[in-house]
Each structure stands twice: as C-alpha cells, then as structure tokens.
Design an enzyme around this catalytic site. Structure first.
Site, PDB file in Angstrom:
ATOM      1  N   TYR A 310       0.262  -4.493 -12.696  1.00  0.00           N
ATOM      2  CA  TYR A 310      -0.885  -4.335 -13.611  1.00  0.00           C
ATOM      3  C   TYR A 310      -2.062  -3.607 -12.990  1.00  0.00           C
ATOM      4  O   TYR A 310      -3.154  -3.629 -13.569  1.00  0.00           O
ATOM      5  CB  TYR A 310      -1.502  -5.685 -13.996  1.00  0.00           C
ATOM      6  CG  TYR A 310      -0.629  -6.826 -14.343  1.00  0.00           C
ATOM      7  CD1 TYR A 310       0.282  -6.740 -15.391  1.00  0.00           C
ATOM      8  CD2 TYR A 310      -0.761  -8.037 -13.668  1.00  0.00           C
ATOM      9  CE1 TYR A 310       1.041  -7.854 -15.739  1.00  0.00           C
ATOM     10  CE2 TYR A 310      -0.006  -9.143 -14.023  1.00  0.00           C
ATOM     11  CZ  TYR A 310       0.892  -9.041 -15.060  1.00  0.00           C
ATOM     12  OH  TYR A 310       1.619 -10.128 -15.412  1.00  0.00           O
ATOM     13  N   CYS A 339       9.031  -0.080   1.225  1.00  0.00           N
ATOM     14  CA  CYS A 339       9.293   1.357   1.138  1.00  0.00           C
ATOM     15  C   CYS A 339       9.349   1.739  -0.320  1.00  0.00           C
ATOM     16  O   CYS A 339      10.423   1.918  -0.912  1.00  0.00           O
ATOM     17  CB  CYS A 339      10.607   1.693   1.825  1.00  0.00           C
ATOM     18  SG  CYS A 339      10.456   1.573   3.590  1.00  0.00           S
TER      19      CYS A 339
END
Ligand SMILES: *Cc1c(COP(=O)(O)O)cnc(C)c1O
Length: 422
Positions: A310, A339
């Site tokens: 969000y 990653c």
C-alpha cells in the site's frame, strides 16, 4: 521537512537489549499498550450493550489472543482456518463470528459446534439456508460507502466485493423467507478511515437495512477505527465517533421498538501502535548526484509487506549501536533485504523510492519500525528469498521480555516439500 519520529513504547536501551537477546529482525509487542486499547474499545459509547470482537487477521499470535481473551474480547474470524485457530486458543465457539470472503468447506461442522456465521454473499446465504433451514443467520452488507485510508484498504462502496450490495436487499429477503431463516444480525464494515461523518452515515445506513428485518437484534459496524502510525496521521477517538452513533441506536429504539445490541470489530485499533520491528542496518549505498542514499535493513517485505502493498508509511527510528553518539539528520531511502525492486520500506504510492528524514544511520545501528502490531507479522510474504519467519517477543507488564514465537528454523522452511524420485 518531515518531523523525526520517536520510539512509541520501548526505551533506547531496551531496543539494544532485545536485539542482543533475541537477534534482529524481531517483533516486539507491549502487553500494557494492548490492554489499554482493549479498555478504550470496551468503553465505546453504546445504548443497549456492546460486544467487541478482535479482527484476528490483524495479529493471530497465540499469546496476543490470550491477552485479548482475558479482557473479554471476542473474535471476528475471516476464514475457517482462523476459526480453528481461535478455538485452539481457547475461545468458545459462540464467541467467534466467521465473516469470510470464501465459503467455509467446514461450515456445517463449525456452525454445529456453535460458531456464528455471517453470510457475505447471496451464494453464502443460500448455502447456509440449504444446510440449516429455519435457523438464525447473520448477513454482511456492502452499505455503498467506504472510508479506507487508501484505495486498497477500502472495503465498502462499488469498488469493493465485500458483503451483499445494499440494493440487493430484496434478494436477501427472498432467500431468508425461502429457507425460513431469521436474520438476527446486520453487519457492515467500511474500512480503516477516520472520518466521523462517514462513520455516522454508515451507521445510519446500516440501521436502515436493519429496520427491514424485524428479527434483527444486533448491528455490527465492523472495524475501521483509523490509528495514526506517523505523527501527522489522524487517530479515531471512539468517544468522538461513538456518541452520535449511540444516539442513532436510541432513535431506532424509540421509533421501531427494538433495542439493538452493537458490535464493533477493531483489528488495527487494538494492535497497531503496540508492536514494533527491531532491525539492523546492514548496508548503505548511494546512487550519486540526483540519486538517493539507500539504507538496507536486515528485514523487508518478508517481515512487513505493507509498504510494498500500500506504500504504507511506518515510523522509522534510528538507534545508534552505542549510546550518545551525536548524529545529524538527513534524507534516506530505507530498503528491505529481499531481491525485489518493490521491497522499498519508504516508497511513493504506486512504487519508486521516497526519501525519509531520520537521524543519519550507520552500518550496525538499529532501526525500529513502529506501528507494526497489526497486519505485519500476519500478512508478510513469509519465506521469500528463504528468509526465516521472524520471531515475536512480548514486553510483559512486569517489564520482562518474553519470546512468544520462535524464529523459524531452516528445516521448517522446507518441511512440506517432497523430493520425488526423478
Ligand atoms: C479486517 C476486518 C476488520 C478489522 O478492520 P480494522 O481496520 O483492522 O479495524 C473488521 N471486520 C471485518 C469483517 C474485517 O474483515
């Protein structure tokens, strides 16, 4: 210039002590904070009785559930699996209300045990009616209004799939009469906004729906008490939003003759600012003129997904590894250890790095991410990059730090995998 955030419940020396004892990253929760929010929720203004349910998806840790249970808080479960987890934690079936997006495969069994069921769609209502004709049932409506803090946390209105659309009332009435059901609870849930006017409007709308069902005794207004994490964010005061809502219930009783019991289902409100994530600065890299200084922590979206999901903002507090070092402030982008380019802990809505003003961090310093008591541990993208699930610690009322969830071990990460003969 943004204001620098402070620790919410730990002292600087406690941060170092917890990090030393339990390692980083680690969640820490405060029992006294949780208990005081329980008291505030239980004091929500009401006309004819109140039930407070904990939306356990916010934080289903066994010890957290125990703290809430002892406070007399009941359960809002969002899946049959949560129901089973609450039962295992010692909640009575009758104290659990199941409000699920997905129809529970074990519906018959759970309801027979005494768990309450809240039908969230016409299909769910019909399936319940087929199994349990003549029974009492509870229905979740979408009242056509929402107040989520972001588009992604809005759970009312046309953009939301939660509950039965309020214009489909007649379809509900016909299913109720076809299966001889008694609708005893009308439920709505509007999302985590802070606007008292929206709260009042949704309460009125919900009562209008309730007035169509003479058998209705309970109105559940859901959760959605906004709790500010960052300094500049607003926090809903239950006393402020509750008074006009209470009056609406009184007016309803005077006009319709039914004294409706009220239910609320806070998740965030009970937990948000009573949890923090302790992490360590692992690395600092720079992308030159016009670029950013990136501070890499030993946690990321596998510990707290909210920033990636969000662009949620959590306070970040730098605690120098050794006390009393003077630090300048500066602007930094905090990065998670996964990653994944989206694993930015400070990011713009829609993605991309966003600088945060903090004390200047150095490698080996601690960074405390505040506002992590709800929807962090429970919602993480656990085990991405095979990072183990983060341990959880409770700061008990006697000042002791107690491990309430162990760190996952490497065997547990792969325990369900099967190497087949190839
Ligand atoms: C998630 C949820 C809540 C809790 O919402 P908060 O914003 O955390 O208070 C309450 N009721 C239902 C049905 C929910 O799904």
């Amino acid at each position: 210039m943004q204001s620098i955030e402070n620790l919410k419940f730990l002292t600087r020396s406690e941060v170092r002590k917890v990090a030393e004892t339990f390692g980083t990253p680690v969640f820490v929760y405060t029992r006294s904070g949780i208990e005081s929010s329980c008291d505030a929720a239980l004091a929500f203004p009401n006309a004819f009785g109140l039930t407070v349910r904990f939306a356990m998806k916010a934080n289903p840790n066994r010890t957290i559930l125990e703290i809430l249970k002892r406070k007399g808080i009941q359960i809002d479960a969002s899946s049959e699996h949560e129901v089973k987890r609450a039962l295992a934690a010692g909640f009575l079936p009758a104290d659990i209300l199941l409000t699920s997006q997905q129809l529970a495969a074990s519906l018959k069994d759970l309801v027979e045990q005494g768990v309450q069921f809240n039908a969230c769609s016409l299909r769910q209502l019909e399936e319940f009616g087929k199994i349990f004709p003549g029974r009492e049932v509870s229905v979740r409506f979408n009242p056509g209004l929402g107040s989520g803090a972001t588009k992604k946390t809005d759970v009312g209105g046309r953009t939301s799939s939660f509950g039965i659309w309020h214009e489909e009332l007649e379809k509900v009435q016909s299913l109720v009469s076809r299966y001889d059901l008694k609708l005893y609870r009308v439920h709505t849930h509007i999302g985590s906004g802070s606007d008292p006017e929206v709260w009042k409007a949704v309460a009125q709308h919900t009562l209008d729906i309730a007035s169509k069902f003479p058998s209705c005794r309970i109105v559940n207004l859901g959760g959605g008490f906004k709790v500010g994490r960052m300094r500049e964010e607003k926090t809903t005061d239950p006393q402020v939003i509750g008074v006009p809502v209470k009056q609406l219930f009184e007016t309803f009783a005077a006009e319709k003759g039914t004294k409706l019991r009220m239910e609320i289902e806070p998740g965030s409100f009970l937990m948000v600012n009573h949890g923090a994530i302790l992490s360590k600065v692992d690395d600092i890299v720079d992308t030159g003129k016009g670029g950013f200084t990136f501070v890499k922590l030993d946690m990321g979206m596998d510990v707290n997904t909210r920033p990636a999901l969000y662009a949620a903002k959590h306070p970040l507090v730098v605690i120098p590894a050794r006390e009393e070092e003077e630090r300048k402030t500066g602007d930094f982008v905090y990065v998670g250890h996964c990653c994944e380019s989206g694993d930015l802990l400070t990011q713009e809505e829609g993605g991309g790095p966003l600088s945060r003003t903090t004390q200047e961090p150095r490698i080996g310093d601690f960074v405390v991410m505040e506002g992590a008591g709800a929807y962090c541990s429970s919602m993480s993208v656990k085990n991405y990059n095979s990072y183990p699930e983060t341990p959880e610690v409770l700061l008990d009322t006697n000042g002791e730090f107690k491990l309430i969830r162990k760190k996952q071990n490497p065997e547990q990460i792969v325990q369900n995998e099967i190497l087949v003969p190839l």
